[in-house]
Scaffold this motif. Structure first.
Motif, short mmCIF file in Angstrom:
data_model
loop_
_atom_site.label_atom_id
_atom_site.label_comp_id
_atom_site.label_asym_id
_atom_site.label_seq_id
_atom_site.Cartn_x
_atom_site.Cartn_y
_atom_site.Cartn_z
N LEU A 45 15.83 -29.17 -64.47
CA LEU A 45 15.61 -28.06 -63.55
C LEU A 45 16.33 -28.30 -62.22
O LEU A 45 16.99 -27.40 -61.68
CB LEU A 45 14.11 -27.87 -63.31
CG LEU A 45 13.70 -26.70 -62.41
CD1 LEU A 45 14.10 -25.37 -63.03
CD2 LEU A 45 12.19 -26.74 -62.15
N ILE A 57 15.13 -17.62 -55.66
CA ILE A 57 14.48 -18.16 -56.85
C ILE A 57 13.10 -17.54 -57.01
O ILE A 57 12.35 -17.43 -56.04
CB ILE A 57 14.33 -19.69 -56.76
CG1 ILE A 57 15.71 -20.37 -56.67
CG2 ILE A 57 13.54 -20.24 -57.95
CD1 ILE A 57 15.62 -21.88 -56.41
N GLU A 59 9.63 -18.15 -59.22
CA GLU A 59 8.89 -19.03 -60.12
C GLU A 59 7.61 -18.31 -60.55
O GLU A 59 6.86 -17.83 -59.71
CB GLU A 59 8.53 -20.34 -59.42
CG GLU A 59 7.68 -21.27 -60.29
CD GLU A 59 7.21 -22.50 -59.53
OE1 GLU A 59 7.43 -23.61 -60.04
OE2 GLU A 59 6.63 -22.35 -58.44
N THR A 62 2.80 -21.23 -60.23
CA THR A 62 2.95 -22.22 -59.16
C THR A 62 2.20 -23.51 -59.45
O THR A 62 2.69 -24.61 -59.15
CB THR A 62 2.39 -21.66 -57.83
OG1 THR A 62 2.88 -20.34 -57.62
CG2 THR A 62 2.75 -22.56 -56.67
N SER A 67 6.70 -28.07 -59.04
CA SER A 67 8.04 -27.69 -59.48
C SER A 67 8.78 -26.87 -58.42
O SER A 67 10.00 -26.98 -58.29
CB SER A 67 7.98 -26.92 -60.80
OG SER A 67 7.09 -25.84 -60.72
N ALA A 68 8.05 -26.07 -57.64
CA ALA A 68 8.69 -25.34 -56.55
C ALA A 68 9.29 -26.32 -55.54
O ALA A 68 10.41 -26.12 -55.04
CB ALA A 68 7.69 -24.42 -55.86
N MET A 71 12.49 -27.88 -56.88
CA MET A 71 13.64 -26.99 -56.72
C MET A 71 14.07 -26.93 -55.26
O MET A 71 15.27 -26.94 -54.95
CB MET A 71 13.32 -25.60 -57.25
CG MET A 71 13.16 -25.55 -58.76
SD MET A 71 12.98 -23.86 -59.42
CE MET A 71 11.28 -23.47 -58.95
N ILE A 81 12.46 -19.50 -52.15
CA ILE A 81 11.68 -19.47 -53.39
C ILE A 81 10.48 -18.55 -53.22
O ILE A 81 9.74 -18.66 -52.24
CB ILE A 81 11.19 -20.89 -53.77
CG1 ILE A 81 12.39 -21.81 -54.04
CG2 ILE A 81 10.27 -20.83 -55.00
CD1 ILE A 81 11.99 -23.26 -54.29
N THR A 83 7.09 -17.74 -55.39
CA THR A 83 6.33 -18.28 -56.51
C THR A 83 5.00 -17.53 -56.66
O THR A 83 4.42 -17.09 -55.67
CB THR A 83 6.12 -19.80 -56.35
OG1 THR A 83 5.44 -20.32 -57.51
CG2 THR A 83 5.33 -20.14 -55.11
N PHE A 130 12.30 -19.18 -62.91
CA PHE A 130 11.69 -20.26 -63.68
C PHE A 130 10.33 -19.80 -64.17
O PHE A 130 9.43 -19.50 -63.39
CB PHE A 130 11.55 -21.51 -62.81
CG PHE A 130 10.90 -22.68 -63.52
CD1 PHE A 130 11.31 -23.07 -64.77
CD2 PHE A 130 9.87 -23.39 -62.91
CE1 PHE A 130 10.72 -24.14 -65.42
CE2 PHE A 130 9.28 -24.47 -63.54
CZ PHE A 130 9.70 -24.84 -64.80
N ASP A 132 6.96 -20.73 -66.01
CA ASP A 132 6.15 -21.90 -66.36
C ASP A 132 4.68 -21.53 -66.18
O ASP A 132 3.95 -22.13 -65.40
CB ASP A 132 6.51 -23.10 -65.48
CG ASP A 132 5.82 -24.38 -65.93
OD1 ASP A 132 5.39 -24.44 -67.10
OD2 ASP A 132 5.71 -25.32 -65.12
#
Length: 214
Positions: A45, A57, A59, A62, A67-68, A71, A81, A83, A130, A132
């Motif tokens: 990633l 981005i 996401e 969260t 992962s945020a 990135m 980002i 999310t 992304f 997830d």
């Protein structure tokens, strides 16, 4: 586990130390049984974000913000980002983690149902997405997600191979997992057969797909 465990362990052993705050968040997540992205998937990633240099981005999922923040650690200074998280107990933890990492201005956390929130976002406004979150919802979210993805943008979906169970007959998996099993198979087929979408399925971690909107 997908693939050879010895190879996976070796790959993980090569990973350099992360920033102390990320190491701490990772440890806390594991101690409290919060599912976070696996190390080898995290490396992929980060490489994708570093290589594609997105400006915006999205996401979906969260959790505690791990992962945020991964990135954010490799994105450009002009990137932001957004999310989305629904689980109320994790939202304040994510906010706290963004603050202690000094990333409050770089990450916007939207609280609530992912599909409803995504329907209110501007079309084609993200060049990297992304996924997830709830695996059983991927196939239902896909039309909305693709509408948010800009031409040339990349969609990354995590946890698509269910630790290898996806190759088994739906009757060989536990009854409670059969709906997710069927929906994820539909999701992968749709990704591979949607016109204007180029997709690769990568068997690392729990399975990742990379899809580019042509």
């Amino acid at each position: 586990m997908i693939g050879n465990q010895r190879i996976t362990d070796y790959i993980r052993s090569l990973e350099p130390d992360m920033e102390p705050v990320l190491e701490c968040i990772e440890r806390e997540a594991k101690e409290t049984f919060v599912p976070i992205i696996r190390k080898e998937t995290a490396a992929l990633l980060k490489t994708l974000v570093a290589g594609t240099r997105p400006k915006a981005i999205l996401e979906v999922g969260t959790a505690v913000g791990y992962s945020a923040l991964l990135m954010a650690s490799v994105m450009g200074k002009d990137c932001h980002i957004t999310t989305i998280e629904k689980y109320e107990k994790r939202i304040p933890i994510a906010h706290a983690n963004f603050k202690r990492a000094g990333r409050e201005s770089d990450i916007t956390l939207l609280e609530g149902d992912a599909e409803e929130i995504m329907k209110g976002l501007s079309p084609e406004s993200f060049d990297f997405i992304f996924m997830d979150a709830a695996k059983g919802q991927y196939i239902h979210w896909l039309p909305v997600v693709l509408g948010l993805l800009a031409p040339g943008g990349m969609l990354v979906s995590d946890n698509v191979l269910q630790d290898g169970d996806l190759i088994e007959s739906r009757f060989a998996v536990e009854r409670r997992n059969r709906t997710i099993h069927s929906r994820m198979r539909d999701y992968l087929y749709t990704l591979k057969h949607t016109e204007g979408l180029e997709t690769s399925i990568i068997p690392i971690g729990d399975g990742v797909t990379l899809s580019v909107k042509i």
